[in-house]
Design a protein around this motif. Structure first.
Motif, PDB file in Angstrom:
ATOM      1  N   ASN A 279     -10.930  -2.119   3.477  1.00  0.00           N
ATOM      2  CA  ASN A 279     -10.045  -1.252   2.692  1.00  0.00           C
ATOM      3  C   ASN A 279      -9.568  -1.827   1.363  1.00  0.00           C
ATOM      4  OD1 ASN A 279      -7.682  -2.775   3.329  1.00  0.00           O
ATOM      5  ND2 ASN A 279      -7.248  -1.496   5.116  1.00  0.00           N
ATOM      6  N   ASP A 280      -9.734  -3.132   1.147  1.00  0.00           N
ATOM      7  CA  ASP A 280      -9.388  -3.673  -0.172  1.00  0.00           C
ATOM      8  C   ASP A 280     -10.404  -3.253  -1.234  1.00  0.00           C
ATOM      9  OD1 ASP A 280     -11.196  -5.367   1.264  1.00  0.00           O
ATOM     10  OD2 ASP A 280     -10.857  -6.969  -0.187  1.00  0.00           O
ATOM     11  N   LEU A 281     -11.558  -2.748  -0.810  1.00  0.00           N
ATOM     12  CA  LEU A 281     -12.586  -2.288  -1.741  1.00  0.00           C
ATOM     13  C   LEU A 281     -12.372  -0.835  -2.161  1.00  0.00           C
ATOM     14  CD1 LEU A 281     -15.687  -3.778   0.094  1.00  0.00           C
ATOM     15  CD2 LEU A 281     -14.479  -4.761  -1.862  1.00  0.00           C
ATOM     16  N   ILE A 282     -11.450  -0.146  -1.486  1.00  0.00           N
ATOM     17  CA  ILE A 282     -11.184   1.272  -1.782  1.00  0.00           C
ATOM     18  C   ILE A 282      -9.674   1.485  -1.884  1.00  0.00           C
ATOM     19  CG2 ILE A 282     -13.331   2.305  -0.976  1.00  0.00           C
ATOM     20  CD1 ILE A 282     -12.092   2.647   1.787  1.00  0.00           C
ATOM     21  N   ALA A 283      -9.045   0.603  -2.644  1.00  0.00           N
ATOM     22  CA  ALA A 283      -7.579   0.579  -2.721  1.00  0.00           C
ATOM     23  C   ALA A 283      -7.002   1.518  -3.779  1.00  0.00           C
ATOM     24  CB  ALA A 283      -7.091  -0.846  -2.983  1.00  0.00           C
ATOM     25  N   THR A 284      -7.851   2.103  -4.625  1.00  0.00           N
ATOM     26  CA  THR A 284      -7.390   3.061  -5.635  1.00  0.00           C
ATOM     27  C   THR A 284      -8.316   4.278  -5.604  1.00  0.00           C
ATOM     28  OG1 THR A 284      -8.832   2.279  -7.432  1.00  0.00           O
ATOM     29  CG2 THR A 284      -6.709   1.117  -7.124  1.00  0.00           C
ATOM     30  N   PRO A 285      -7.864   5.417  -6.140  1.00  0.00           N
ATOM     31  CA  PRO A 285      -8.745   6.582  -6.207  1.00  0.00           C
ATOM     32  C   PRO A 285     -10.055   6.291  -6.936  1.00  0.00           C
ATOM     33  CG  PRO A 285      -6.486   7.252  -6.590  1.00  0.00           C
ATOM     34  CD  PRO A 285      -6.469   5.743  -6.544  1.00  0.00           C
TER      35      PRO A 285
ATOM     36  N   MET B 106       0.827  -1.197   0.000  1.00  0.00           N
ATOM     37  CA  MET B 106       0.000   0.000   0.000  1.00  0.00           C
ATOM     38  C   MET B 106       0.869   1.259   0.000  1.00  0.00           C
ATOM     39  SD  MET B 106      -3.610  -0.014   1.109  1.00  0.00           S
ATOM     40  CE  MET B 106      -4.756  -1.294   0.694  1.00  0.00           C
ATOM     41  N   GLY B 107       2.156   1.099  -0.332  1.00  0.00           N
ATOM     42  CA  GLY B 107       3.057   2.225  -0.264  1.00  0.00           C
ATOM     43  C   GLY B 107       2.604   3.398  -1.122  1.00  0.00           C
ATOM     44  N   GLN B 108       1.975   3.076  -2.265  1.00  0.00           N
ATOM     45  CA  GLN B 108       1.559   4.154  -3.154  1.00  0.00           C
ATOM     46  C   GLN B 108       0.368   4.919  -2.602  1.00  0.00           C
ATOM     47  OE1 GLN B 108       0.895   1.011  -3.527  1.00  0.00           O
ATOM     48  NE2 GLN B 108      -1.115   0.679  -4.449  1.00  0.00           N
ATOM     49  N   ARG B 109      -0.279   4.403  -1.555  1.00  0.00           N
ATOM     50  CA  ARG B 109      -1.483   5.036  -1.034  1.00  0.00           C
ATOM     51  C   ARG B 109      -1.198   6.079   0.037  1.00  0.00           C
ATOM     52  NH1 ARG B 109      -6.087   3.290  -1.031  1.00  0.00           N
ATOM     53  NH2 ARG B 109      -6.412   5.543  -1.055  1.00  0.00           N
ATOM     54  N   GLN B 110       0.007   6.122   0.548  1.00  0.00           N
ATOM     55  CA  GLN B 110       0.232   7.031   1.672  1.00  0.00           C
ATOM     56  C   GLN B 110       0.088   8.485   1.213  1.00  0.00           C
ATOM     57  OE1 GLN B 110       4.214   7.373   3.297  1.00  0.00           O
ATOM     58  NE2 GLN B 110       5.036   6.333   1.505  1.00  0.00           N
ATOM     59  N   HIS B 111      -0.448   9.288   2.108  1.00  0.00           N
ATOM     60  CA  HIS B 111      -0.641  10.699   1.810  1.00  0.00           C
ATOM     61  C   HIS B 111       0.574  11.482   2.298  1.00  0.00           C
ATOM     62  CE1 HIS B 111      -4.790   9.920   0.768  1.00  0.00           C
ATOM     63  NE2 HIS B 111      -4.910   9.212   1.874  1.00  0.00           N
ATOM     64  N   ASP B 112       1.051  12.382   1.470  1.00  0.00           N
ATOM     65  CA  ASP B 112       2.204  13.183   1.853  1.00  0.00           C
ATOM     66  C   ASP B 112       1.734  14.447   2.549  1.00  0.00           C
ATOM     67  OD1 ASP B 112       4.565  14.467   2.180  1.00  0.00           O
ATOM     68  OD2 ASP B 112       4.889  14.924   0.064  1.00  0.00           O
ATOM     69  N   HIS B 113       1.793  14.421   3.858  1.00  0.00           N
ATOM     70  CA  HIS B 113       1.427  15.607   4.623  1.00  0.00           C
ATOM     71  C   HIS B 113       2.667  16.157   5.345  1.00  0.00           C
ATOM     72  CE1 HIS B 113      -2.810  15.276   3.890  1.00  0.00           C
ATOM     73  NE2 HIS B 113      -2.858  14.062   4.359  1.00  0.00           N
ATOM     74  N   SER B 114       3.833  15.977   4.732  1.00  0.00           N
ATOM     75  CA  SER B 114       5.074  16.342   5.404  1.00  0.00           C
ATOM     76  C   SER B 114       5.163  17.841   5.688  1.00  0.00           C
ATOM     77  CB  SER B 114       6.277  15.900   4.560  1.00  0.00           C
ATOM     78  OG  SER B 114       6.207  16.473   3.272  1.00  0.00           O
TER      79      SER B 114
ATOM     80  N   ALA C 232     -10.242   5.952   3.199  1.00  0.00           N
ATOM     81  CA  ALA C 232     -11.383   6.628   3.838  1.00  0.00           C
ATOM     82  C   ALA C 232     -11.501   8.092   3.428  1.00  0.00           C
ATOM     83  CB  ALA C 232     -11.278   6.507   5.358  1.00  0.00           C
ATOM     84  N   LEU C 233     -10.381   8.785   3.288  1.00  0.00           N
ATOM     85  CA  LEU C 233     -10.432  10.193   2.934  1.00  0.00           C
ATOM     86  C   LEU C 233     -11.011  10.387   1.533  1.00  0.00           C
ATOM     87  CD1 LEU C 233      -9.912  13.165   3.473  1.00  0.00           C
ATOM     88  CD2 LEU C 233      -7.523  12.821   2.789  1.00  0.00           C
ATOM     89  N   GLY C 234     -10.644   9.530   0.605  1.00  0.00           N
ATOM     90  CA  GLY C 234     -11.189   9.626  -0.748  1.00  0.00           C
ATOM     91  C   GLY C 234     -12.696   9.421  -0.763  1.00  0.00           C
ATOM     92  N   VAL C 235     -13.171   8.488   0.050  1.00  0.00           N
ATOM     93  CA  VAL C 235     -14.612   8.249   0.152  1.00  0.00           C
ATOM     94  C   VAL C 235     -15.299   9.471   0.750  1.00  0.00           C
ATOM     95  CG1 VAL C 235     -16.397   6.823   1.224  1.00  0.00           C
ATOM     96  CG2 VAL C 235     -14.341   5.743   0.297  1.00  0.00           C
ATOM     97  N   LEU C 236     -14.704  10.033   1.799  1.00  0.00           N
ATOM     98  CA  LEU C 236     -15.277  11.235   2.405  1.00  0.00           C
ATOM     99  C   LEU C 236     -15.372  12.367   1.389  1.00  0.00           C
ATOM    100  CD1 LEU C 236     -14.919  12.935   5.745  1.00  0.00           C
ATOM    101  CD2 LEU C 236     -13.909  14.149   3.826  1.00  0.00           C
ATOM    102  N   ARG C 237     -14.304  12.599   0.637  1.00  0.00           N
ATOM    103  CA  ARG C 237     -14.318  13.694  -0.343  1.00  0.00           C
ATOM    104  C   ARG C 237     -15.438  13.508  -1.364  1.00  0.00           C
ATOM    105  NH1 ARG C 237     -10.140  17.155  -0.219  1.00  0.00           N
ATOM    106  NH2 ARG C 237      -8.187  16.579   0.817  1.00  0.00           N
ATOM    107  N   CYS C 238     -15.653  12.278  -1.792  1.00  0.00           N
ATOM    108  CA  CYS C 238     -16.712  11.990  -2.754  1.00  0.00           C
ATOM    109  C   CYS C 238     -18.081  12.266  -2.137  1.00  0.00           C
ATOM    110  CB  CYS C 238     -16.609  10.551  -3.229  1.00  0.00           C
ATOM    111  SG  CYS C 238     -17.828  10.130  -4.496  1.00  0.00           S
TER     112      CYS C 238
END
Length: 263
Positions: A227-233, A1-9, A63-69
């Protein structure tokens, strides 16, 4: 899931909450307490390894992508956390050990193992207080006519046991909204859906629902998506649209006219 992390640095613990569509007309306030795996530099990665930092222990993937939608679908307000729940879990009160867990499933969180009372207070003030105050202010703006819905995701396997439930809906004291939502989801049949799975309020997961929904006399529910059901944007968007359809049917079944409530 490395590609899924959000960069909030670029963010730090002093800005632990974000608001989407702050002037949304809908009475619904969507909340995602576990939206980010960001660990500000001052916390020195909590002693975690790279894999642990992008695991479900650190946040709720998707979860954040679902919320935004959902925010877009309803013209609602969205409130989400921008700091990893391993710093502070904003769905837990300060007195709960799980607010700053020393262990999450099989993942040890070294920096939380011997956390001092002073450090607990510091994290509470830096993360939880601004988050919960922001959410309270937004709900207050709804003038006692809000609906609080929190969005979470859960891992397909927990302590080596597969979870067959795909969508869970959890309630606090009043099961009305959650029960009606589950009825619609089960009737639709697209996903395996259960009430109070994979968690219930007995597991301590209803803090936000209780504090911001129940105590304000507002309808509230938590939606958990595997979370496997929401693994991509794209999956996040599809799930958000699907849940919006089911929620519209739910509100109709309960005689809730969102336009009337928000007028």
């Amino acid at each position: 899931m490395g590609q899924r992390q959000h960069d909030h640095s670029h963010e730090d613990a002093m800005h632990p909450v974000a608001v989407v569509n702050a002037n949304g007309a809908s009475p619904i306030v969507f909340v995602c307490e576990h939206a980010s795996n960001n660990i500000p530099n001052m916390y020195h990665e909590l002693g975690l390894n790279a894999a642990d930092k992008i695991s479900h222990a650190a946040y709720d993937p998707g979860a954040l992508g679902v919320l935004r939608c959902l925010v877009n679908e309803f013209d609602a307000v969205g409130v989400y956390g921008t700091v990893s729940r391993l710093i502070y879990d904003c769905n837990r009160p300060p007195e709960a050990a799980s607010a700053m867990p020393a262990k999450s499933e099989k993942i040890i969180v070294p920096a939380n193992a011997n956390i001092t009372p002073a450090e607990r207070d510091a994290r509470t003030n830096a993360v939880y207080v601004p988050f919960t105050n922001t959410l309270a202010d937004i709900i207050a703006q709804k003038g006692g006519q809000g609906i609080v819905i929190t969005i979470h995701s859960f891992t397909p396997t927990y302590f080596d046991e597969p979870r067959h439930v795909e969508i869970g809906v959890i309630h606090d004291d009043d099961p009305t909204l959650a029960s009606a939502c589950v009825t619609e989801l089960q009737g639709d049949g697209s996903f395996v859906c259960e009430i109070n799975e994979p968690y219930s309020r007995e597991d301590g997961v209803a803090h936000t629902l209780n504090l911001h929904g129940t105590k304000n006399g507002l309808q509230n529910a938590m939606i958990e998506v595997r979370n496997d059901l929401i693994a991509t944007p794209d999956d996040e968007m599809k799930m958000g649209i699907y849940l919006a359809q089911q929620l519209r049917k739910t509100f109709k079944s309960l005689g809730i006219d969102l336009n009337e409530v928000s007028a």
